[in-house]
Design a protein around this motif. Structure first.
Motif, PDB file in Angstrom:
ATOM      1  N   PHE A  29       0.815  -1.219   0.000  1.00 49.82           N
ATOM      2  CA  PHE A  29       0.000   0.000   0.000  1.00 49.82           C
ATOM      3  C   PHE A  29       0.850   1.272   0.000  1.00 49.82           C
ATOM      4  CE2 PHE A  29      -2.974  -3.149   1.867  1.00 49.82           C
ATOM      5  CZ  PHE A  29      -3.939  -3.087   0.879  1.00 49.82           C
ATOM      6  N   ALA A  30       1.982   1.253   0.700  1.00 53.74           N
ATOM      7  CA  ALA A  30       2.798   2.467   0.813  1.00 53.74           C
ATOM      8  C   ALA A  30       3.709   2.682  -0.394  1.00 53.74           C
ATOM      9  CB  ALA A  30       3.643   2.417   2.091  1.00 53.74           C
ATOM     10  N   TYR A  31       4.231   1.597  -0.954  1.00 59.28           N
ATOM     11  CA  TYR A  31       5.235   1.719  -2.012  1.00 59.28           C
ATOM     12  C   TYR A  31       4.804   1.112  -3.347  1.00 59.28           C
ATOM     13  CZ  TYR A  31       8.080   2.429   2.196  1.00 59.28           C
ATOM     14  OH  TYR A  31       8.570   2.861   3.398  1.00 59.28           O
ATOM     15  N   GLY A  32       3.662   0.423  -3.353  1.00 62.34           N
ATOM     16  CA  GLY A  32       3.254  -0.258  -4.586  1.00 62.34           C
ATOM     17  C   GLY A  32       4.084  -1.492  -4.872  1.00 62.34           C
ATOM     18  N   LEU A  33       4.804  -2.003  -3.864  1.00 61.46           N
ATOM     19  CA  LEU A  33       5.606  -3.206  -4.058  1.00 61.46           C
ATOM     20  C   LEU A  33       4.672  -4.414  -4.170  1.00 61.46           C
ATOM     21  CD1 LEU A  33       8.614  -4.273  -4.014  1.00 61.46           C
ATOM     22  CD2 LEU A  33       8.141  -4.930  -1.641  1.00 61.46           C
ATOM     23  N   PRO A  34       4.854  -5.249  -5.184  1.00 58.66           N
ATOM     24  CA  PRO A  34       3.998  -6.436  -5.269  1.00 58.66           C
ATOM     25  C   PRO A  34       4.314  -7.411  -4.131  1.00 58.66           C
ATOM     26  CG  PRO A  34       5.666  -6.477  -7.002  1.00 58.66           C
ATOM     27  CD  PRO A  34       5.789  -5.150  -6.317  1.00 58.66           C
TER      28      PRO A  34
ATOM     29  N   GLY B 178      -6.818 -20.208  -9.473  1.00 59.54           N
ATOM     30  CA  GLY B 178      -7.224 -21.468 -10.084  1.00 59.54           C
ATOM     31  C   GLY B 178      -6.686 -22.672  -9.335  1.00 59.54           C
ATOM     32  N   TRP B 179      -6.346 -22.470  -8.052  1.00 57.08           N
ATOM     33  CA  TRP B 179      -5.735 -23.547  -7.257  1.00 57.08           C
ATOM     34  C   TRP B 179      -6.785 -24.311  -6.465  1.00 57.08           C
ATOM     35  CZ3 TRP B 179      -5.833 -24.827  -2.120  1.00 57.08           C
ATOM     36  CH2 TRP B 179      -4.919 -25.801  -1.701  1.00 57.08           C
ATOM     37  N   LYS B 180      -6.589 -25.610  -6.381  1.00 52.36           N
ATOM     38  CA  LYS B 180      -7.337 -26.422  -5.422  1.00 52.36           C
ATOM     39  C   LYS B 180      -6.484 -27.644  -5.099  1.00 52.36           C
ATOM     40  CE  LYS B 180     -11.080 -26.764  -7.798  1.00 52.36           C
ATOM     41  NZ  LYS B 180     -12.448 -27.125  -8.241  1.00 52.36           N
ATOM     42  N   PRO B 181      -6.683 -28.233  -3.923  1.00 55.42           N
ATOM     43  CA  PRO B 181      -5.865 -29.394  -3.560  1.00 55.42           C
ATOM     44  C   PRO B 181      -6.199 -30.595  -4.439  1.00 55.42           C
ATOM     45  CG  PRO B 181      -7.610 -29.063  -1.946  1.00 55.42           C
ATOM     46  CD  PRO B 181      -7.651 -27.882  -2.861  1.00 55.42           C
ATOM     47  N   GLU B 182      -5.195 -31.441  -4.664  1.00 56.72           N
ATOM     48  CA  GLU B 182      -5.371 -32.619  -5.520  1.00 56.72           C
ATOM     49  C   GLU B 182      -5.169 -33.928  -4.775  1.00 56.72           C
ATOM     50  OE1 GLU B 182      -2.602 -31.979  -8.707  1.00 56.72           O
ATOM     51  OE2 GLU B 182      -3.824 -30.408  -9.651  1.00 56.72           O
ATOM     52  N   VAL B 183      -4.452 -33.895  -3.658  1.00 51.75           N
ATOM     53  CA  VAL B 183      -4.096 -35.125  -2.939  1.00 51.75           C
ATOM     54  C   VAL B 183      -5.000 -35.284  -1.717  1.00 51.75           C
ATOM     55  CG1 VAL B 183      -2.252 -36.377  -1.753  1.00 51.75           C
ATOM     56  CG2 VAL B 183      -1.713 -34.926  -3.733  1.00 51.75           C
ATOM     57  N   THR B 184      -5.703 -36.403  -1.632  1.00 52.02           N
ATOM     58  CA  THR B 184      -6.576 -36.660  -0.486  1.00 52.02           C
ATOM     59  C   THR B 184      -5.739 -36.915   0.764  1.00 52.02           C
ATOM     60  OG1 THR B 184      -6.605 -39.061  -0.815  1.00 52.02           O
ATOM     61  CG2 THR B 184      -8.288 -37.761  -1.992  1.00 52.02           C
TER      62      THR B 184
ATOM     63  N   CYS C  26       0.655 -27.815  -1.334  1.00 55.49           N
ATOM     64  CA  CYS C  26       1.056 -26.547  -0.720  1.00 55.49           C
ATOM     65  C   CYS C  26       2.095 -25.834  -1.578  1.00 55.49           C
ATOM     66  CB  CYS C  26       1.606 -26.802   0.685  1.00 55.49           C
ATOM     67  SG  CYS C  26       2.133 -25.297   1.550  1.00 55.49           S
ATOM     68  N   ALA C  27       3.108 -26.566  -2.025  1.00 54.04           N
ATOM     69  CA  ALA C  27       4.175 -25.950  -2.823  1.00 54.04           C
ATOM     70  C   ALA C  27       3.640 -25.373  -4.130  1.00 54.04           C
ATOM     71  CB  ALA C  27       5.277 -26.978  -3.102  1.00 54.04           C
ATOM     72  N   ARG C  28       2.705 -26.080  -4.723  1.00 52.97           N
ATOM     73  CA  ARG C  28       2.079 -25.581  -5.961  1.00 52.97           C
ATOM     74  C   ARG C  28       1.370 -24.256  -5.702  1.00 52.97           C
ATOM     75  NH1 ARG C  28      -2.806 -27.189  -7.782  1.00 52.97           N
ATOM     76  NH2 ARG C  28      -2.856 -28.842  -6.203  1.00 52.97           N
ATOM     77  N   PHE C  29       0.691 -24.171  -4.581  1.00 55.47           N
ATOM     78  CA  PHE C  29       0.006 -22.938  -4.173  1.00 55.47           C
ATOM     79  C   PHE C  29       1.006 -21.806  -3.945  1.00 55.47           C
ATOM     80  CE2 PHE C  29      -1.087 -20.534  -0.242  1.00 55.47           C
ATOM     81  CZ  PHE C  29      -2.088 -19.729  -0.766  1.00 55.47           C
ATOM     82  N   VAL C  30       2.059 -22.090  -3.198  1.00 54.95           N
ATOM     83  CA  VAL C  30       3.073 -21.074  -2.881  1.00 54.95           C
ATOM     84  C   VAL C  30       3.674 -20.507  -4.162  1.00 54.95           C
ATOM     85  CG1 VAL C  30       5.325 -20.683  -1.783  1.00 54.95           C
ATOM     86  CG2 VAL C  30       3.630 -22.135  -0.648  1.00 54.95           C
ATOM     87  N   VAL C  31       4.099 -21.394  -5.042  1.00 59.80           N
ATOM     88  CA  VAL C  31       4.744 -20.976  -6.288  1.00 59.80           C
ATOM     89  C   VAL C  31       3.780 -20.161  -7.148  1.00 59.80           C
ATOM     90  CG1 VAL C  31       5.710 -21.832  -8.459  1.00 59.80           C
ATOM     91  CG2 VAL C  31       6.453 -22.821  -6.281  1.00 59.80           C
ATOM     92  N   GLN C  32       2.548 -20.628  -7.259  1.00 59.45           N
ATOM     93  CA  GLN C  32       1.553 -19.942  -8.089  1.00 59.45           C
ATOM     94  C   GLN C  32       1.270 -18.531  -7.575  1.00 59.45           C
ATOM     95  OE1 GLN C  32       0.553 -21.369 -10.905  1.00 59.45           O
ATOM     96  NE2 GLN C  32      -0.538 -19.486 -11.448  1.00 59.45           N
ATOM     97  N   ALA C  33       1.309 -18.356  -6.255  1.00 63.26           N
ATOM     98  CA  ALA C  33       1.084 -17.018  -5.691  1.00 63.26           C
ATOM     99  C   ALA C  33       2.159 -16.030  -6.135  1.00 63.26           C
ATOM    100  CB  ALA C  33       1.044 -17.097  -4.167  1.00 63.26           C
ATOM    101  N   GLY C  34       3.353 -16.535  -6.415  1.00 61.48           N
ATOM    102  CA  GLY C  34       4.425 -15.673  -6.928  1.00 61.48           C
ATOM    103  C   GLY C  34       4.234 -15.300  -8.379  1.00 61.48           C
ATOM    104  N   TYR C  35       3.677 -16.203  -9.152  1.00 61.46           N
ATOM    105  CA  TYR C  35       3.511 -15.978 -10.583  1.00 61.46           C
ATOM    106  C   TYR C  35       2.377 -15.005 -10.909  1.00 61.46           C
ATOM    107  CZ  TYR C  35       6.249 -20.328 -11.292  1.00 61.46           C
ATOM    108  OH  TYR C  35       7.211 -21.305 -11.291  1.00 61.46           O
ATOM    109  N   SER C  36       1.386 -14.916 -10.044  1.00 64.60           N
ATOM    110  CA  SER C  36       0.153 -14.202 -10.384  1.00 64.60           C
ATOM    111  C   SER C  36       0.107 -12.793  -9.793  1.00 64.60           C
ATOM    112  CB  SER C  36      -1.047 -15.000  -9.859  1.00 64.60           C
ATOM    113  OG  SER C  36      -2.231 -14.250 -10.001  1.00 64.60           O
TER     114      SER C  36
END
Length: 314
Positions: A162-167, A290-296, A221-231
Motif C-alpha cells: 500500500f505504501a510503495y506499490g511493491l507487489p 485457479g488452485w485447489k488441492p489434488e491429494v486426499t 502446498c508448494a504448488r500454491f506457494v509458487v503460483q502465488a508468486g507468478y500471479s
C-alpha cells in the motif's frame, strides 16, 4: 526468472525449490539451517537451474545485500521460526526471526523492486465456528508469540504494497505435512504419528484429542506457494490454502494405527495456545489462482508413511 527462496532447505521450502526448478527458473536458497537441513535439497543442487545455497541468516543485512545483486524477480520468504512451543519459551527469537527478519528481507525487495510472497500460517486464526471453513476475513487471534510475530510480519508485508506499490502477497497455508517433514518433537502431527507407528511406539495425543486440523499435502502446498508468486491477481491480498476438510486428532491417530490401544492422551504442553477447530475455506485461492488441492488425506498419509519407512534421514 531469477528467484530467491529463504528457508529453502526447510520442509516446505524444499518442495517450493523443486517446483521452481521444474518450471525452469534459476533458484538461489538462503537458509541458516536452524530448521532446515542441507540433506533436504541434496538431490536438487545438481539441477542446472540451482544457482547457489547460501548458509546465512535473514537478519544479516550484509548477506541479503550481496544476495539481492542477483536481480531476482520473486522472493519466496519462507525463512522463519515455526514452532509454537519454542515461541512461548523464547519469544525474542520468534519475534526477531519472523518480524525483524521479514522487515530486512522486505527492505531488499523494496530496494530492488522484487515481488515478495510471505509465508504466514493458519495459526494466526481464531477457532473455526462455521462449517464453510475459515476465510481470509475470519477473526485473527495471536494465541502464541509465533502467531503474534507472523501477524506483525503480515502487516509489514502488506504495508509495503500500500505504501510503495511493491507487489507482495501474504499466504496462509493450513497444517502442511508430507515427505521431508521432521518426525521428532518439532515435526508436524502426521509425521510424528507415522514415525512412532513405524517404530512400534504409542501415539501420544495432547489434551482430549477433539481439536481438529485441516491437513494439506506438501506438494499441493508448494504448488500454491509458487503460483502465488507468478500471479499479479493476488498482489496486496491474503490467501488461504488447505484441504477444505478437517479431522480430529483422535480420528487421525486411529486412521494411522487402527488400534485404540496404541494411542494415549497426555497433558497438553500449551493448552492456552491450542486452536480447537481449524478448517480452511480456499475459495479465494481457487478464484484468484485457479488452485485447489489434488491429494486426499488418505493418499497423502500413504505417501508420507512410505517415505518415512524408506529413509533414515530423519
Amino acid at each position: 526468472m531469477n528467484v530467491l527462496v529463504t528457508g529453502g532447505a526447510g520442509f516446505i521450502g524444499r518442495w517450493v525449490v523443486k517446483r521452481l526448478l521444474e518450471d525452469g527458473h534459476q533458484v538461489w536458497v538462503l537458509d541458516d539451517l536452524s530448521n532446515g537441513r542441507r540433506e533436504n535439497i541434496a538431490d536438487l543442487e545438481s539441477h542446472p537451474g540451482f544457482r547457489a545455497f547460501v548458509h546465512g541468516d535473514i537478519k544479516d543485512e550484509g548477506t541479503l545485500e550481496e544476495l539481492f545483486r542477483n536481480q531476482f524477480s520473486i522472493c519466496y520468504h519462507l525463512g522463519a521460526s515455526i514452532n509454537v512451543q519454542d515461541s512461548i519459551d523464547d519469544p525474542r527469537t520468534a519475534f526477531n526471526n519472523d518480524t525483524v527478519g521479514t522487515f530486512y528481507v522486505l527492505e531488499q525487495c523494496r530496494k530492488h523492486n522484487v515481488k515478495m510472497v510471505f509465508m504466514s500460517t493458519c495459526m494466526v486464526y481464531d477457532r473455526c465456528t462455521d462449517e464453510k471453513g475459515i476465510t481470509e476475513e475470519h477473526p485473527i487471534k495471536p494465541a502464541s508469540p509465533y502467531a503474534g510475530a507472523k501477524i506483525a510480519g503480515e502487516n509489514m508485508v502488506l504495508s509495503y504494497y500500500f505504501a510503495y506499490g511493491l507487489p507482495t502477497v501474504v499466504i496462509r497455508p493450513f497444517n502442511t505435512y508430507g515427505p521431508f517433514q521432521k518426525t521428532g518433537g518439532e515435526g508436524g502431527v502426521v509425521a510424528v504419528f507415522l514415525k512412532r507407528k513405524l517404530s512400534g511406539e504409542t501415539l501420544n495425543i495432547y489434551g482430549d484429542g477433539t481439536q481438529t486440523r485441516d491437513l494439506l499435502y506438501v506438494e499441493d502446498c508448494a504448488r500454491f506457494v509458487v503460483q502465488a508468486g507468478y500471479s499479479d491477481a493476488v498482489n496486496g491480498h491474503i490467501v488461504n490454502a488447505g484441504l477444505g476438510r478437517d479431522i480430529s486428532i483422535n480420528d487421525l491417530a486411529l486412521m494411522i494405527v487402527q488400534d485404540p490401544k496404541s494411542i494415549q492422551h497426555v497433558e497438553h504442553i500449551h493448552p492456552q495456545s491450542e486452536i480447537q477447530k481449524l478448517l480452511c475455506n480456499y475459495e479465494k485461492a481457487t478464484r484468484l489462482l485457479g488452485w485447489k488441492p489434488e491429494v486426499t488425506l488418505e493418499e497423502g498419509i500413504r505417501r508420507t508413511e512410505e517415505w518415512i519407512a524408506s529413509t533414515n534421514l530423519i
